[in-house]
Design a protein around this motif. Structure first.
Motif, short mmCIF file in Angstrom:
data_model
loop_
_atom_site.label_atom_id
_atom_site.label_comp_id
_atom_site.label_asym_id
_atom_site.label_seq_id
_atom_site.Cartn_x
_atom_site.Cartn_y
_atom_site.Cartn_z
N ASP A 60 -10.92 0.22 1.19
CA ASP A 60 -11.73 -0.48 0.20
C ASP A 60 -12.56 -1.61 0.80
OD1 ASP A 60 -9.80 -2.40 0.77
OD2 ASP A 60 -9.10 -2.59 -1.30
N GLY A 61 -12.50 -1.75 2.13
CA GLY A 61 -13.27 -2.78 2.82
C GLY A 61 -12.52 -4.09 3.02
N ALA A 62 -11.31 -4.18 2.51
CA ALA A 62 -10.51 -5.39 2.72
C ALA A 62 -10.21 -5.55 4.22
CB ALA A 62 -9.21 -5.32 1.93
N ILE A 63 -10.26 -6.78 4.68
CA ILE A 63 -10.02 -7.09 6.09
C ILE A 63 -8.80 -7.98 6.19
CG2 ILE A 63 -10.95 -8.23 8.15
CD1 ILE A 63 -13.78 -7.65 7.00
N LEU A 64 -7.95 -7.69 7.16
CA LEU A 64 -6.75 -8.50 7.38
C LEU A 64 -6.58 -8.70 8.88
CD1 LEU A 64 -4.40 -9.71 5.67
CD2 LEU A 64 -3.11 -7.68 6.26
N PRO A 65 -6.29 -9.94 9.30
CA PRO A 65 -6.07 -10.15 10.74
C PRO A 65 -4.75 -9.55 11.21
CG PRO A 65 -5.71 -12.19 9.53
CD PRO A 65 -6.19 -11.17 8.53
N GLY A 66 -4.73 -9.18 12.47
CA GLY A 66 -3.53 -8.73 13.15
C GLY A 66 -3.14 -9.82 14.15
N ARG A 67 -3.37 -9.57 15.43
CA ARG A 67 -3.19 -10.62 16.44
C ARG A 67 -4.25 -11.68 16.26
NH1 ARG A 67 -1.28 -8.65 22.40
NH2 ARG A 67 0.09 -7.01 21.65
#
Length: 151
Positions: A60-67
């Motif tokens: 859906d285009g949502a962005i979430l950080p990882g490292r």
């Protein structure tokens, strides 16, 4: 400028990846749950200390950080210093030469372009590549240079 690790490698490249998951993988689950599962894959199946990607982009285009971007990632064997790794959810069964829209959504396209622009605003990016530019893999499931030039 973004620097990585205690040696402070300057970030100058973005490498794009895919999770090689089906479009309905973990449907209805939040991106945080997907990040947790990918983190588990990287820890348990690869023996890494944590998720290898710096950012995840959901269908859906949502962005979430990882490292953290200031940490050296683990996305391409032997090619991680000074690199931000971005992973798109999806891409199962893709070929290295598929068009972007065969395996990913318009929302992911917009989010990826926006994220790249945001990273460029913070550091001097000189290259944007796909995992398949560095290894004999289909990942990310499209030719990054062709996708960039379509904008």
């Amino acid at each position: 400028m973004i620097f990585q690790g205690s040696v402070r490698y300057p970030v100058d490249e973005i490498v794009i990846h895919c999770a090689a998951t089906h479009p309905d993988w973990m449907r209805g689950q939040p991106l945080t749950a997907k990040r947790k599962e990918i983190d588990r894959w990287h820890r348990e199946e690869r023996g890494w200390r944590k998720i290898g990607y710096h950012h995840l982009i959901d269908r859906d285009g949502a962005i979430l950080p990882g490292r953290a971007e200031t940490e050296i990632g683990a996305g391409v064997e032997g090619h991680n210093r000074g690199v931000i790794h971005i992973c798109l959810i999806g891409g199962a069964g893709s070929a290295a030469t598929d068009p972007f829209e065969r395996n990913f959504t318009a929302a992911q396209d917009r989010a990826l372009r926006g994220l790249i622009d945001a990273i460029r605003a913070e550091t001097a990016i000189t290259r944007i590549t796909g995992h398949n530019d560095h290894a004999a893999k289909a990942c990310p499931g499209f030719v990054v240079r062709n996708w960039i030039n379509r904008a």
